[in-house]
Design an enzyme around this catalytic site. Structure first.
Site, PDB file in Angstrom:
ATOM      1  N   GLU A  89      12.794 -24.440-138.271  1.00  0.00           N
ATOM      2  CA  GLU A  89      11.451 -24.070-137.851  1.00  0.00           C
ATOM      3  C   GLU A  89      10.436 -24.190-138.978  1.00  0.00           C
ATOM      4  OE1 GLU A  89      13.309 -20.126-136.687  1.00  0.00           O
ATOM      5  OE2 GLU A  89      11.471 -19.470-137.643  1.00  0.00           O
ATOM      6  N   CYS A 330      10.777 -15.593-141.081  1.00  0.00           N
ATOM      7  CA  CYS A 330      11.893 -16.416-141.492  1.00  0.00           C
ATOM      8  C   CYS A 330      13.110 -16.454-140.550  1.00  0.00           C
ATOM      9  CB  CYS A 330      12.280 -15.795-142.845  1.00  0.00           C
ATOM     10  SG  CYS A 330      13.417 -16.597-143.853  1.00  0.00           S
TER      11      CYS A 330
END
Ligand code: SAH
Ligand code: SF4
Length: 340
Positions: A89, A330
């Site tokens: 991502e 994260c």
């Protein structure tokens, strides 16, 4: 086959020389890729047909696949699929000073910090430089705007993938290409000491952020098992070397976890630890996840921690909370997708 996006300008020049072509052609190719964003060799009009064919047979130019995008007012969060099907991502953030992107450096992470989603899923592999470059190309193409700064703070420990990260930096920093200024590029590490020394010795004007998260070894080892291999004293010595060598101010990231590392004593201990160093502390509000039991500190506690540091003469800021509601911290989007 290599991806064309793995190559720094100097690698490309070497390649051109090795196939008997003129070195300056490398710059032309770089401009097609990164300035004109033309990824089909056959459309590169100042490159000869035969060279186009050679490039075609030596390199891939595949892009990442956009698997999912979540948007909120100030952030876009992207889930990308790599050529081999792995997921990573990247996050776009709109600041008042411009657009920044947070990129991933590995598929998963082996550091095993107890508060982190990326570390909950073990590392599958390192990312190639070009896979990190392509996160930026994909996002710029999506928003039709140029990014002004990059932080390597997504999934993974960048210093556990050191060479590819340095290549990535040199590719995006190159003025013949994307041209993101070195001062606008920041690498965040959990504290791999030998690599902090290496980074200090690179000829780069980029920034370093250190994920400290605790002011003493007992607490830090509970949160970050990397602290067993590289305890606080060694990390601080490496930081001092880095600051001396580069003359650059380091960011100390400090995640605030409710009743774990957010007490007044912790703040005082932290101030003592970094007193007199050319650093500033960025306090990070914890983004809670359903799999991990840590809670975020209350706003009141965060303010108290901030005030204590301030009073002790420490430069400190509180990180703006970007997109907690869209799993922007994260590794959270990937974790939820991989586990489906
Ligand atoms: N591995 C590197 C860079 C990626 S992590 C490092 O640890 O520095 C980037 C930052 O996000 C780190 O400071 C990390 O501690 C923080 N982080 C991890 N999980 C988080 C969460 N749930 N909420 C807020 N920050 C988090
Ligand atoms: Fe890895 Fe950084 Fe997460 Fe720690 S905080 S597990 S080093 S990504």
């Amino acid at each position: 086959m290599d991806s064309i996006f793995d190559y720094k300008l100097s690698d490309m020049q070497e390649y051109f020389t090795s196939i008997g072509e003129k070195k300056y052609k490398a710059k032309q190719l770089f401009e097609w890729l990164y300035k004109k964003r033309e990824f089909k060799f056959s459309n590169m009009s100042n490159i000869s047909k035969s060279l186009q064919e050679t490039l075609e047979s030596d390199f891939t130019t595949s892009m990442l696949i956009l698997r999912k995008k979540q948007t909120s007012k100030l952030t876009n969060k992207y889930l990308f699929e790599l050529d081999d099907g792995n997921l990573i991502e990247a996050v776009l953030m709109r600041h008042d000073y411009g657009l920044s992107v947070c990129v991933s450096s590995q598929v998963g992470c082996n550091m095993g910090c107890t508060f982190c989603e990326s570390g909950r899923l073990k590392k599958v592999r390192d990312l190639q430089a070009g896979e990190i470059v392509r996160q930026i190309l994909m996002i710029e193409n999506d928003i039709k705007e140029r990014i002004s700064s990059v932080v390597v703070m997504g999934i993974g420990e960048p210093f556990d993938n050191y060479k590819n990260i340095m290549d990535f930096i040199r590719i995006i920093n190159d003025n013949n290409g994307i041209g993101i200024g070195a001062r606008h590029i920041t690498v965040s590490t959990s504290g791999l000491v030998p690599k902090i020394y290496d980074y200090a010795n690179e000829d780069l004007q980029t920034n370093l952020a250190l994920s400290l998260h605790a002011p003493n070894n007992i607490l830090r080892t509970k949160l970050m098992k990397v602290n067993i291999a590289y305890p606080l004293e060694e990390v601080m010595a490496a930081l001092k070397y880095y600051i001396e060598k580069t003359n650059r101010r380091v960011t100390i990231e400090y995640l605030l976890l409710d009743k774990i590392n957010d007490t007044e004593n912790c703040a005082k201990e932290l101030a003592n630890l970094i007193k007199g160093m050319n650093v500033y502390v960025n306090l990070i509000p914890y983004n809670e996840t359903s799999h991990i039991e840590y809670k975020k500190s209350s706003n009141e506690t965060v303010m108290k921690f901030y005030d204590t540091l301030k009073k002790l003469g420490i430069n400190v800021t509180i990180r703006k909370e970007f997109g907690g509601n869209i799993d922007a911290a994260c590794g959270q989007l990937r974790a939820s997708e991989v586990e489906k």
